[in-house]
Scaffold this active site. Structure first.
Site, mmCIF file in Angstrom:
data_model
loop_
_atom_site.group_PDB
_atom_site.id
_atom_site.type_symbol
_atom_site.label_atom_id
_atom_site.label_comp_id
_atom_site.label_asym_id
_atom_site.label_seq_id
_atom_site.Cartn_x
_atom_site.Cartn_y
_atom_site.Cartn_z
ATOM 1 N N ARG A 84 0.819 -1.221 0.000
ATOM 2 C CA ARG A 84 0.000 0.000 0.000
ATOM 3 C C ARG A 84 0.848 1.265 0.000
ATOM 4 N NH1 ARG A 84 -2.692 -3.700 3.063
ATOM 5 N NH2 ARG A 84 -4.707 -4.319 2.224
ATOM 6 N N LYS A 198 -8.316 -16.538 6.495
ATOM 7 C CA LYS A 198 -8.518 -15.284 7.208
ATOM 8 C C LYS A 198 -9.791 -15.348 8.038
ATOM 9 C CE LYS A 198 -4.999 -13.056 5.393
ATOM 10 N NZ LYS A 198 -3.835 -12.709 6.230
ATOM 11 N N ASP A 227 -6.056 -16.599 10.736
ATOM 12 C CA ASP A 227 -5.337 -15.328 10.878
ATOM 13 C C ASP A 227 -6.351 -14.203 11.033
ATOM 14 O OD1 ASP A 227 -3.750 -13.101 10.682
ATOM 15 O OD2 ASP A 227 -2.918 -13.570 8.694
ATOM 16 N N GLU A 253 -3.226 -16.788 14.318
ATOM 17 C CA GLU A 253 -2.278 -15.720 13.985
ATOM 18 C C GLU A 253 -2.860 -14.335 14.260
ATOM 19 O OE1 GLU A 253 -0.366 -16.291 10.228
ATOM 20 O OE2 GLU A 253 -0.361 -14.155 9.759
ATOM 21 N N HIS A 329 6.889 -14.649 7.913
ATOM 22 C CA HIS A 329 5.772 -14.054 7.178
ATOM 23 C C HIS A 329 6.121 -13.831 5.702
ATOM 24 C CE1 HIS A 329 3.632 -10.191 5.924
ATOM 25 N NE2 HIS A 329 2.660 -11.063 6.042
ATOM 26 N N GLU A 349 5.487 -19.811 4.585
ATOM 27 C CA GLU A 349 4.209 -19.356 4.018
ATOM 28 C C GLU A 349 4.305 -19.262 2.495
ATOM 29 O OE1 GLU A 349 2.815 -15.496 5.400
ATOM 30 O OE2 GLU A 349 0.742 -16.111 4.969
#
Ligand SMILES: [Mg+2]
Length: 401
Positions: A84, A198, A227, A253, A329, A349
Site C-alpha cells: 500500500r 482469514k 489469521d 495468527e 511471514h 508461508e
C-alpha cells in the site's frame, strides 16, 4: 572554580565502525543498481483490516530490488517490499544508501549493515529505513553464498533441505466458501501441506462457519491455520480462541494488535492452540521484547520488515533460546533458506505473488518446499520483473550480468 585537568585521564575510544581494509580484505563493491518494481495483483485481496474499514483492498506489491557487483566479479541480488504505502520511499532511501557501499568489502556484512543503519538513523531504528536496508543486506548475503558456491541455507548452516509449507493466498475474506475450497484443492494438488484462512470479520459467527466448512472439507493430514490480522480485542480473542481451541488448528495468527505483547502473552498462556505473531514488527528489538514477554508460541518475523537476514538471524537465535517456533511471514523465496537453518521444524508461508518476478522457482512436493542446489538465493530477475520497473538508478561501475 576552574576544572584542573592536569591529573585527569580518559582512554581513547576504539573506532566504533571497525577498521576495514586489513590483510583479510577480500573484495570491493564496484557498482550497484537500485530498482523500484510495482507488481499489480490479478485480483485485489482483503483481510480483516479491510472489512473493519481500516485499509483498502491490496491491489499491488511495491518492491525494492538491489543488485551489487564486486571487483572480483561476484554478484548479489536482494529485495524488500512494502504494501500500500512506501514503495517510492524505499526506492528513495535505497538510492541514498547505495553510494555508502562503494569500495567496501562485501564480506563485512555486519559492519556494512551497521553503517547503513547509522546513515539512516534519523528515520528511526526500524520502519522504512530497515526495509530499505534489507534489500542491500540480502544482496550481500546472496553474493557471499554465491562466492562460496552454496545455497544460502547451506551457507547459514542448514538443519534440513526442505520446509513444511502452507498456502494463504486463496483464503482471503473476499473469497466465498466455494472459492476457498477450490483454492485449497489447487494448493493440495501442488503438494502444499497446510492452508491458512482469514478470520476477524465483524461477524464472528461467519468466521466460525467458514472455519467449519474448510476444516470439514480438508483431509485430516492438511494443517489449518487462522489469521485475524489484529482485529480482535483481548476478551473477544479469548472467547473465540476457546471455541476453536479443540479443533487442532496449527496456530491462531495475530489475534490482537501486533504491539499488544502482554495481551498476546496472556492469550498464549490461556489457549492450547499455539499463538503466532510478529509479522508487523519492524526491528529485531521489537521481536526481542515480544519473545521476552512470552508473547508468541510461534514467531512470524519478516526479514524484509526488520532489516534483512542479519537481524533475522538474531531473532532466530532468541526464538531458539526461548523455545519459540518459527513461521516467517510471506516472501518464501527468502524465508525458505532462513527457515531451513532454524533448529526446530518451521512453517514457510506460500504465496504465488512473486512467482512472475523470478526465472527460478523452488520445487514443492509432499507438503514441503525444497531448497534448490543453486548458489545464493538461487534467483534471477525475470523479463516480467524488468518490465515492471518504475524507477531505476545505477551507482559506480554497474554492468548487467
Ligand atoms: Mg498474517
Amino acid at each position: 572554580m576552574s576544572l584542573d585537568l592536569s591529573l585527569r585521564r580518559i582512554p581513547a575510544r576504539p573506532p566504533m565502525a571497525g577498521l576495514p581494509k586489513g590483510p583479510a580484505s577480500q573484495d570491493a563493491i564496484t557498482g550497484s543498481r537500485v530498482m523500484h518494481v510495482t507488481l499489480p495483483l490479478d485480483k485485489p485481496i482483503s483481510d480483516a483490516k479491510v472489512l473493519t474499514g481500516r485499509q483498502t483492498p491490496l491491489a499491488a506489491h511495491e518492491l525494492l530490488f538491489v543488485e551489487i557487483v564486486s571487483e572480483a566479479g561476484h554478484r548479489g541480488l536482494g529485495f524488500s517490499y512494502t504494501l500500500r504505502a512506501g514503495g517510492s520511499a524505499l526506492y528513495g532511501i535505497g538510492c541514498e544508501l547505495a553510494p555508502i557501499l562503494q569500495g567496501q568489502d562485501p564480506n563485512d556484512i555486519g559492519r556494512l549493515w551497521e553503517r547503513l543503519a547509522w546513515q539512516s538513523i534519523s528515520l528511526g531504528r526500524g520502519g522504512a529505513a530497515y526495509q530499505a536496508i534489507c534489500a542491500f543486506d540480502v544482496a550481500l548475503w546472496d553474493m557471499k553464498a554465491r562466492r562460496a558456491d552454496l545455497p544460502l541455507a547451506k551457507l547459514l548452516g542448514a538443519h534440513r533441505d526442505s520446509c513444511r509449507i502452507y498456502n494463504s493466498s486463496g483464503q482471503f475474506l473476499q473469497a466465498s466458501v466455494a472459492d476457498m475450497k477450490t483454492a485449497a484443492e489447487t494448493s493440495m494438488q501442488k503438494g502444499i501441506g497446510g492452508i491458512k484462512m482469514k478470520v476477524g470479520q465483524p461477524d464472528g459467527q461467519e468466521d466460525l462457519k467458514r472455519i467449519d466448512a474448510l476444516r470439514t472439507h480438508l483431509p485430516d493430514a492438511i494443517a489449518l491455520m487462522i489469521d485475524a490480522n489484529q482485529q480482535w480485542d483481548r476478551a473477544y480473542a479469548l472467547q473465540f480462541g476457546r471455541i476453536v481451541d479443540d479443533i487442532g488448528l496449527a496456530f491462531i495468527e495475530e489475534p490482537l494488535d501486533a504491539w499488544d505483547f502482554e495481551g498476546h502473552a496472556d492469550l498464549a498462556r490461556a489457549l492450547a492452540t499455539p499463538v503466532a505473531t510478529g509479522e508487523m514488527l519492524t526491528s529485531p528489538q521489537e521481536h526481542f521484547r515480544l519473545i521476552g514477554l512470552g508473547g508468541c508460541d510461534i514467531s512470524q518475523a519478516d526479514a524484509p520488515r526488520i532489516g534483512g537476514i542479519t537481524p533475522f538471524l538474531k531473532v532466530m537465535a532468541m526464538a531458539e533460546a526461548s523455545q519459540v517456533q518459527l513461521a516467517p511471514h510471506m516472501v518464501m523465496e527468502l524465508h525458505l533458506h532462513l527457515a531451513a537453518a532454524f533448529p526446530t521444524e518451521p512453517w514457510v508461508e506460500h504465496f504465488e505473488f512473486y512467482d512472475p518476478l523470478f526465472n527460478e522457482h523452488n520445487e514443492i512436493r509432499d507438503g514441503r518446499m525444497h531448497v534448490s542446489d543453486r548458489p545464493g538465493l538461487g534467483l534471477s530477475l525475470s523479463g516480467r520483473a524488468l518490465d515492471l520497473i518504475v524507477a531505476s538508478q545505477k551507482f559506480g561501475d554497474f554492468h548487467d550480468a
